[in-house]
Enzyme design. Sequence first.
Site, mmCIF file in Angstrom:
data_model
loop_
_atom_site.group_PDB
_atom_site.id
_atom_site.type_symbol
_atom_site.label_atom_id
_atom_site.label_comp_id
_atom_site.label_asym_id
_atom_site.label_seq_id
_atom_site.Cartn_x
_atom_site.Cartn_y
_atom_site.Cartn_z
ATOM 1 N N VAL A 54 0.802 -1.226 0.000
ATOM 2 C CA VAL A 54 0.000 0.000 0.000
ATOM 3 C C VAL A 54 0.832 1.272 0.000
ATOM 4 C CG1 VAL A 54 -0.191 0.259 2.516
ATOM 5 C CG2 VAL A 54 -2.083 1.008 1.035
ATOM 6 N N TYR A 55 2.110 1.207 0.355
ATOM 7 C CA TYR A 55 2.913 2.422 0.435
ATOM 8 C C TYR A 55 3.024 3.075 -0.944
ATOM 9 C CZ TYR A 55 4.437 0.747 5.061
ATOM 10 O OH TYR A 55 4.481 0.301 6.358
ATOM 11 N N SER A 56 2.452 4.260 -1.042
ATOM 12 C CA SER A 56 2.407 5.006 -2.311
ATOM 13 C C SER A 56 1.825 4.154 -3.433
ATOM 14 C CB SER A 56 3.800 5.524 -2.700
ATOM 15 O OG SER A 56 4.275 6.446 -1.741
#
Length: 345
Positions: A54-56
Amino acid sequence: MERTPLGTTGINVSRYCLGAMMFGAWGNRDHDESIKVIHTALDGGINFIDTADVYSGGESEEIVGKALKGRRDQVVLATKFVAPMSEDSNHRGSSRRWIMREVEDSLRRLDTDYIDLYQAHRPDPTTDIDDTLGALSDLVHQGKVRVIGSSTYPAEQIVEAQWVAERRGRERFRCEQPPYSIFVRGIETSVLPTCQKYGMGVIPWSPLAGGWLTGRYRKDAPAPETGRAKRMPARFDYSLPENQRKLDVVESLVELADEAGMSLTHLAMAFVLEHPAVTSAIIGPRTMEQLTDVLDGADVRLADDVLDKIDALVPPGSNLNIADTGWEPASLRRSQRRRPRRPGA
């Protein structure tokens, strides 16, 4: 940099783990600069990198993948699943259907054929833990994942997962990634003892409390405007009494750090690593300057009198702001705490 066993996995990891959340749109958008930060961390002795799908929106995994070209075998690589990856309600969670698809996407973005540590990012109340462990076990047996772990699980769910794994013949969670800092000590009550009981590694996230424990947030200065503060106002809004308390404690900690002859950042990082249950603390630099500052304090230890003074400011087992704990049990939602009303009642 010192290395230590990751629980009982036989894998040795550095005492600092490079968190990659700030590489990409959520933090540093410059891929080349982010890759230089990663390489500097590796050259500085870090052999452990943690990211998440989910990071960026997957960009962080892509940056990490680029950085590890030619160096993959030197690194213990961890990533996570569960958080929403689109508006589709099936593109999230810990169901077998999603895990089997999302691991392939993470492998592609990371440009690797295996993940050393694959973690459930948060508990998923909609999925039977046996289904989750069954899917993860298959990934281990297929060679796509080496070991599995959890993140931000309460003690009772860690125990449940261990029992289910034993009784159903599943691979078990070998480590937990909880929130832990001077401000967030709730896990000391039961999560850390539970991890010790089951021989699990512990990889705390946010040891600097989202930047609060770097000296960036002070009573005599306006609140910094950051993307994180906009996404999570409950953790950063100065008008909230919980955050006013954090500001008060920061001022006391700055004085304590000065007395001890170190920076607040180094005091905060060393505090987390002093707990015997902790394996490796996650650092999340956005810039080279932030990385080098943290690395300079890698060998700092805290004397007992300093730890006692920290305990006096923030009692063991307590949290200054519940919003910093990263997860609210479904049982605390309003709909779960009130009996449904009969029609006409």
